[in-house]
Design a protein around this motif. Structure first.
Motif, short mmCIF file in Angstrom:
data_model
loop_
_atom_site.label_atom_id
_atom_site.label_comp_id
_atom_site.label_asym_id
_atom_site.label_seq_id
_atom_site.Cartn_x
_atom_site.Cartn_y
_atom_site.Cartn_z
N ALA A 48 0.81 -1.21 0.00
CA ALA A 48 0.00 0.00 0.00
C ALA A 48 0.85 1.27 0.00
CB ALA A 48 -0.94 0.01 1.20
N ILE A 49 2.07 1.19 0.50
CA ILE A 49 2.91 2.38 0.60
C ILE A 49 3.76 2.63 -0.64
CG2 ILE A 49 2.97 2.40 3.11
CD1 ILE A 49 5.67 0.95 2.96
N GLY A 50 3.47 1.93 -1.74
CA GLY A 50 4.19 2.16 -2.99
C GLY A 50 5.50 1.42 -3.13
N SER A 51 5.70 0.40 -2.33
CA SER A 51 6.90 -0.42 -2.45
C SER A 51 6.47 -1.83 -2.85
CB SER A 51 7.67 -0.42 -1.14
OG SER A 51 6.86 -0.93 -0.09
N PHE A 52 7.44 -2.68 -3.12
CA PHE A 52 7.14 -4.03 -3.59
C PHE A 52 7.84 -5.05 -2.69
CE2 PHE A 52 6.62 -1.08 -6.99
CZ PHE A 52 5.47 -1.50 -7.62
N GLU A 53 7.07 -5.99 -2.21
CA GLU A 53 7.59 -7.02 -1.31
C GLU A 53 7.78 -8.32 -2.07
OE1 GLU A 53 6.74 -9.03 3.05
OE2 GLU A 53 5.13 -7.93 2.07
N VAL A 54 8.88 -9.00 -1.75
CA VAL A 54 9.17 -10.30 -2.35
C VAL A 54 8.82 -11.36 -1.32
CG1 VAL A 54 10.93 -11.83 -3.31
CG2 VAL A 54 11.09 -9.36 -3.66
N LYS A 55 7.98 -12.33 -1.74
CA LYS A 55 7.63 -13.44 -0.86
C LYS A 55 7.94 -14.73 -1.59
CE LYS A 55 3.91 -11.09 1.62
NZ LYS A 55 2.50 -11.16 1.99
N ARG A 56 8.44 -15.69 -0.84
CA ARG A 56 8.74 -16.99 -1.43
C ARG A 56 8.17 -18.07 -0.54
NH1 ARG A 56 14.32 -20.00 -2.85
NH2 ARG A 56 13.33 -21.96 -3.36
N ARG A 57 7.49 -18.99 -1.15
CA ARG A 57 6.89 -20.10 -0.44
C ARG A 57 7.85 -21.29 -0.51
NH1 ARG A 57 2.46 -20.96 1.94
NH2 ARG A 57 1.43 -22.96 1.90
N ALA A 58 8.04 -21.94 0.65
CA ALA A 58 8.87 -23.15 0.72
C ALA A 58 8.20 -24.06 1.74
CB ALA A 58 10.29 -22.81 1.13
N GLY A 59 7.82 -25.24 1.30
CA GLY A 59 7.10 -26.14 2.19
C GLY A 59 5.75 -25.53 2.52
N THR A 60 5.44 -25.43 3.80
CA THR A 60 4.15 -24.88 4.23
C THR A 60 4.25 -23.43 4.66
OG1 THR A 60 4.52 -25.64 6.49
CG2 THR A 60 3.33 -27.15 5.00
N LYS A 61 5.43 -22.84 4.58
CA LYS A 61 5.63 -21.48 5.05
C LYS A 61 5.88 -20.51 3.90
CE LYS A 61 7.43 -22.43 9.64
NZ LYS A 61 8.49 -22.13 10.58
N THR A 62 5.53 -19.26 4.15
CA THR A 62 5.83 -18.18 3.21
C THR A 62 6.83 -17.27 3.89
OG1 THR A 62 3.63 -18.29 2.24
CG2 THR A 62 4.88 -16.28 1.87
N TYR A 63 7.91 -16.94 3.19
CA TYR A 63 8.98 -16.12 3.73
C TYR A 63 9.05 -14.80 2.97
CZ TYR A 63 10.44 -20.48 5.85
OH TYR A 63 10.47 -21.64 6.56
N SER A 64 9.28 -13.72 3.69
CA SER A 64 9.49 -12.42 3.06
C SER A 64 10.98 -12.27 2.81
CB SER A 64 9.01 -11.29 3.98
OG SER A 64 9.34 -10.05 3.40
#
Length: 181
Positions: free
Chosen positions: A14-30
């Motif tokens: 929402a603040i005009g930036s971009f977040e990278v998320k990666r899923r591995a197994g059952t968890k999502t990591y930023s």
């Protein structure tokens, strides 16, 4: 990609930036937040190229544990308010300072064949200052004599009868004799 940005794993915040998320197994990591979607997409691609899912999870968990440990560990300093502190091998990082099970820190100092407790403090830094002051103030022989004098004074205070100003409704007259009356 699987997001509105067009890149897999890249999400606009929402603040005009971009977040990278990666899923591995059952968890999502930023993997972080970036100024542009392109910067974020490069980080995501590099994370895939560099390591597989299992290794990725282990790496993220190790980073998380290191961050938590760094937050919890107090910073050990060699000087405080003009005093040189004595760094040591104990878990606190200071000579003569030991963490107690109840979350406080005890200062101990050896002199001759005896170990003396100099008190318990809320932080390792407070305890380290007391230890440093005890070294600066007095040498071993004087330290032993001072501790013995304190011990004797405490024992004498315990044995001395308490002087009171009233007893059974009567006012007692205090004086300066050895008894206090």
């Amino acid at each position: 990609g699987d997001s509105a940005t067009g890149y897999t794993g890249v999400y606009e915040r929402a603040i005009g930036s971009f977040e990278v998320k990666r899923r591995a197994g059952t968890k999502t990591y930023s993997l972080g937040t970036f100024k542009t979607a392109l910067e974020a997409a490069v980080v995501y691609a590099d994370s895939l190229k560099r390591i597989g899912d299992a290794e990725f999870v282990l790496e993220r968990e190790a980073e998380k544990e290191a961050k938590q440990a760094a937050k919890q560990a107090p910073k050990v300093v060699s000087h405080h308010n003009g005093r040189q502190l004595h760094l040591g091998d104990s878990a606190t990082g200071y000579t003569g300072v030991y963490e107690r099970a109840i979350g406080s820190f005890e200062v101990k100092r050896r002199a001759g064949t005896k170990t003396y407790s100099l008190g318990t403090f809320k932080t390792a830094l407070e305890a380290a200052v007391v230890y440093a002051d005890s070294l600066k103030r007095i040498g071993d022989a004087e330290f032993v004599l001072e501790r013995e004098a304190e011990k004797e004074a405490k024992q004498a205070a315990k044995q001395a009868p308490k002087v009171v100003s009233h007893h059974n409704g009567r006012q007692l007259h205090l004086g300066d004799s050895a008894t206090g009356y």
